[in-house]
Design a protein around this motif. Structure first.
Motif, PDB file in Angstrom:
ATOM      1  N   LEU A   1      -5.469  -0.963   1.781  1.00  0.00           N
ATOM      2  CA  LEU A   1      -4.893  -1.059   0.691  1.00  0.00           C
ATOM      3  C   LEU A   1      -3.779  -1.657  -0.032  1.00  0.00           C
ATOM      4  N   GLY A   2      -4.052  -2.862   0.256  1.00  0.00           N
ATOM      5  CA  GLY A   2      -3.030  -3.359  -0.371  1.00  0.00           C
ATOM      6  C   GLY A   2      -3.410  -4.116  -2.000  1.00  0.00           C
ATOM      7  N   ILE A   3      -5.099  -4.115  -2.343  1.00  0.00           N
ATOM      8  CA  ILE A   3      -5.762  -3.712  -3.734  1.00  0.00           C
ATOM      9  C   ILE A   3      -6.058  -2.006  -3.935  1.00  0.00           C
ATOM     10  N   LEU A   4      -5.569  -1.327  -3.411  1.00  0.00           N
ATOM     11  CA  LEU A   4      -5.140  -0.062  -4.333  1.00  0.00           C
ATOM     12  C   LEU A   4      -3.940  -0.186  -4.674  1.00  0.00           C
ATOM     13  N   ASP A   5      -3.625  -0.653  -3.694  1.00  0.00           N
ATOM     14  CA  ASP A   5      -1.720  -1.050  -4.351  1.00  0.00           C
ATOM     15  C   ASP A   5      -1.129  -2.291  -5.080  1.00  0.00           C
ATOM     16  N   ASP A   6      -2.132  -2.465  -5.724  1.00  0.00           N
ATOM     17  CA  ASP A   6      -2.057  -4.173  -6.532  1.00  0.00           C
ATOM     18  C   ASP A   6      -2.734  -3.109  -7.876  1.00  0.00           C
ATOM     19  N   PHE A   7      -3.858  -3.089  -7.342  1.00  0.00           N
ATOM     20  CA  PHE A   7      -4.382  -1.518  -8.857  1.00  0.00           C
ATOM     21  C   PHE A   7      -3.332  -0.731 -10.178  1.00  0.00           C
ATOM     22  N   GLU A   8      -2.520  -0.269  -8.412  1.00  0.00           N
ATOM     23  CA  GLU A   8      -1.888   0.678  -9.174  1.00  0.00           C
ATOM     24  C   GLU A   8      -0.160  -0.082 -10.035  1.00  0.00           C
TER      25      GLU A   8
ATOM     26  N   GLY B   1      -9.840   0.071 -19.011  1.00  0.00           N
ATOM     27  CA  GLY B   1     -10.842  -1.476 -18.443  1.00  0.00           C
ATOM     28  C   GLY B   1     -10.329  -0.939 -16.749  1.00  0.00           C
ATOM     29  N   VAL B   2      -8.653  -1.070 -16.859  1.00  0.00           N
ATOM     30  CA  VAL B   2      -8.294  -0.791 -15.265  1.00  0.00           C
ATOM     31  C   VAL B   2      -8.465  -0.467 -14.854  1.00  0.00           C
TER      32      VAL B   2
END
Length: 179
Positions: free
Chosen positions: A81-88, A105-106
């Motif tokens: 979930l932390g990675i998803l937050d970083d992507f957002e 791309g991101v």
């Protein structure tokens, strides 16, 4: 002294009578042997109960096994979930300051990552400003004066997205409520 002797005789008679009753009962119990039908019915009852108990055991273990597989990857999902937050946050930042090709791309990687987690049972909680505050789904970070009377006790802003894994909340949505 005579009274004590009478009580002793009375106790002795009661004890002899009890012994006689016990011997009669024992003799009756010895002579009454259960019939073959009674033994068969008793064993059949024990078999049926044992069979039912075993079936319940099988159902319970199968259910526990399904729950184990369903939630075995819960810790891994929580760490993702932390990675998803970083992507957002990266998408938001790139859309404001970066070029269009980097953003595409991101976003592509983000959508692919999100869909793979969705295949494993991860779902985003849909929380919008104006929704009712629900303690079972939301965590109130702070309360601010509501901008309008109809937003009193409702969600004003969503700080962090909430997620469910197979309909079980694994992260509460962090929200700001109005008072």
């Amino acid at each position: 002294m005579l009274e004590n002797h009478d009580k002793y005789d009375e106790n002795l008679e009661n004890q002899e009578e009890t012994n006689l009753n016990t011997e009669t009962e024992n003799a009756a119990n010895v002579t009454e042997q259960p019939s073959a039908e009674d033994l068969l019915a008793e064993e059949k009852d024990r078999y049926i109960r044992l069979y039912a108990e075993f079936e319940n055991y099988k159902k319970r273990t199968a259910k526990e096994k399904m729950e184990f597989f369903q939630f075995a990857n819960q810790d891994m999902m929580i760490s993702m979930l932390g990675i998803l937050d970083d992507f957002e946050r990266a998408i938001k930042n790139i859309s404001e300051n970066g070029d269009e090709s980097t953003l595409q791309g991101v976003e592509l990687i983000y959508q692919k990552f999100k869909s793979k987690l969705g295949e494993k049972g991860l779902k985003v909680m849909e929380v919008k400003a104006g929704d009712d505050f629900n303690v079972d789904l939301h965590e109130a970070i702070t309360q601010i004066p509501s901008p309008s009377p109809e937003l009193k006790g409702k969600i004003i802003d969503v700080i962090e997205t909430g997620y469910t894994l197979n309909d079980k909340v694994i992260r509460f949505a962090k929200v700001v409520t109005g008072n």
